[in-house]
Enzyme design. Structure first.
Site, short mmCIF file in Angstrom:
data_model
loop_
_atom_site.label_atom_id
_atom_site.label_comp_id
_atom_site.label_asym_id
_atom_site.label_seq_id
_atom_site.Cartn_x
_atom_site.Cartn_y
_atom_site.Cartn_z
N LYS A 90 1.29 4.38 60.36
CA LYS A 90 -0.10 4.29 60.80
C LYS A 90 -1.03 4.03 59.62
CE LYS A 90 0.99 4.93 65.07
NZ LYS A 90 1.04 3.76 65.95
N GLU A 97 9.43 -6.89 78.91
CA GLU A 97 9.78 -6.07 80.06
C GLU A 97 10.94 -6.68 80.84
OE1 GLU A 97 8.65 -3.17 80.45
OE2 GLU A 97 6.76 -3.13 79.34
N VAL A 147 -2.38 10.98 74.86
CA VAL A 147 -2.22 10.73 76.30
C VAL A 147 -0.73 10.76 76.63
CG1 VAL A 147 -4.32 9.38 76.73
CG2 VAL A 147 -2.28 8.22 75.87
N VAL A 148 -0.44 10.89 77.91
CA VAL A 148 0.96 10.90 78.35
C VAL A 148 1.45 9.45 78.42
CG1 VAL A 148 2.58 11.56 80.17
CG2 VAL A 148 0.55 12.97 79.73
N THR A 149 2.37 9.12 77.53
CA THR A 149 3.02 7.81 77.57
C THR A 149 4.51 8.04 77.31
OG1 THR A 149 2.79 7.42 75.19
CG2 THR A 149 0.99 6.63 76.61
N TYR A 162 4.12 14.07 62.81
CA TYR A 162 3.45 12.79 63.09
C TYR A 162 2.74 12.25 61.85
CZ TYR A 162 1.56 9.08 65.92
OH TYR A 162 1.28 7.84 66.43
#
Length: 400
Positions: free
Chosen positions: A244, A75, A273-275, A235
């Site tokens: 995956k 980060e 999920v929202v990422t 995907y």
């Protein structure tokens, strides 16, 4: 600095430190309210710990099980002119709160794919914890620098075999479009497996195993996503899906490696999920907007924190100590509620009905957009976004 959200494509280029801190506090409060995790881990390494499922795993371990945690992430801290990344503020907020609550928490900022960071983590474990009993692997990186050669490999969000055409949302203009994505070349598929497959997870376990820092009965889990028929072409049946599947291969190899320690390795398939990662995949914003609305109506909706708490309590660390339930490929399936027949049937029926005109009415797209900016610390209740805030947030973070 007064900070407002600036969105470009699927990236918010600004972040709000106070909002990010509130996000982490909410996850901590949720976990505290749920109560302690029986038989939970006590010394936990989270690789990819600064956001999403990785951060929720760190919170669940620390506040659900009083675990000592080491977080690894890549980060950016703030400069005088630019806020830091959301993951930086998330990690700073977690560590500040954990230490205030008497919990051991240390973080290392650097490239998780490198040999150097693995050596640094080994050194820290030996120095402070001796050994670890859980490793969470939650790295979502589009690029990988190979540790031996320095070569930079890039992943691709592309189908395999034929051009993919599907209904999607232009999230900049809030209109329904037809998204077209050309198929990946063989090299792009192979590169995607190199970046997003299971090789680095294996390298981590090898490095930690050779250093003797893996405890008896260690559990390790890597997070994955399979999705549904609506998203499979881009995907699961695409380049990402091959990566995956390689995670499954790695899980089996690591399980064999851990046999002398009676250790366990699993892939856990999570719900959508929202990422920032999911927002980059064509079709996902529309699918997520639909499935969230349907799951909320059925009382089945979960965010990252709820998912991980359920993973820990119902699968990895059951009260009776029994093994997790898995599918034929030894995957834990936390996408079970999302893949219920009634949920998916409702999605299939709704999909062809969506237009620009009814997008906000028939789906949770408004909430999707709000949740997206919340990832970066915006649209959080109780935060004054007109106030001047100090963007420079420092904490005792090791860097490699």
């Amino acid at each position: 600095m007064i900070i407002k959200p600036k969105i470009r494509g699927f990236i918010c280029t600004t972040t709000h430190p106070v909002g990010c801190e509130k996000n982490i506090q909410a996850q901590i409060e949720y976990t505290k309210q749920q109560g302690k995790i029986a038989n939970g881990p006590k010394r936990v390494l989270v690789i990819g710990s600064s956001a999403g499922y990785g951060m929720s795993s760190r919170v669940a371990a620390a506040y659900g099980s009083d675990a000592s945690t080491i977080g690894v992430f890549f980060e950016k801290p703030a400069t005088e002119k630019k806020p830091g990344s959301a993951g930086w503020y998330n990690s700073a907020a977690f560590e500040k709160q954990a230490k205030a609550d008497g919990l051991y928490a240390k973080s290392i900022n650097g490239d998780a794919f490198s040999h150097e960071i693995k050596a640094k983590v080994v050194e820290l474990i030996k120095q402070d914890l001796g050994q670890i009993d859980a490793i969470i692997y939650s790295v979502a990186a589009p690029v990988r620098k190979l540790p031996d050669t320095g070569e930079v490999i890039r992943s691709s969000l592309k189908p395999i075999g034929e051009t993919y055409i599907s209904t999607a949302i232009d999230t900049n203009k809030d209109v329904i479009i037809n998204a077209t994505v050309e198929p990946a070349t063989e090299e792009e598929v192979a590169d995607t497996v190199t970046v997003m497959g299971g090789q680095d997870w294996e390298l981590w376990l090898s490095a930690l195993g050779e250093a003797g820092v893996l405890a008896e009965g260690l559990k390790t889990v890597a997070y994955s996503y399979i999705g549904t028929e609506l998203t499979w072409p881009i995907y699961w049946d695409g380049a990402l899906g091959k990566a995956k599947i390689d995670l499954d291969r790695a899980s089996t190899a690591i399980q064999a490696q851990l046999a002398p320690l009676n250790g366990e390795a699993y892939v856990s398939v999570q719900k959508s999920v929202v990422t920032q990662a999911s927002s980059a995949i064509p079709v996902m914003p529309l699918y997520i907007s639909m499935v969230f609305k349907i799951m909320k109506e059925k009382g089945l909706h979960e965010g990252c924190m709820e998912q991980i708490y359920r993973l820990f309590t119902s699968q990895l660390y059951k009260q009776d100590g029994s093994a997790p339930e898995t599918d034929q490929a030894r995957r834990i399936r936390l996408d079970d509620w999302e893949l219920r027949d009634d949920v998916q049937q409702a999605c299939k029926e709704l999909w062809p009905k969506i237009t620009t005109e009814n997008l906000f009415e028939l789906t949770d797209y408004k909430e999707y957009k709000e949740e997206f900016v919340q990832l970066f610390g915006f649209s959080i209740d109780g935060v004054d976004y007109d106030a001047d805030v100090d963007t420079v947030v420092e904490f005792d973070c090791l860097s490699v």
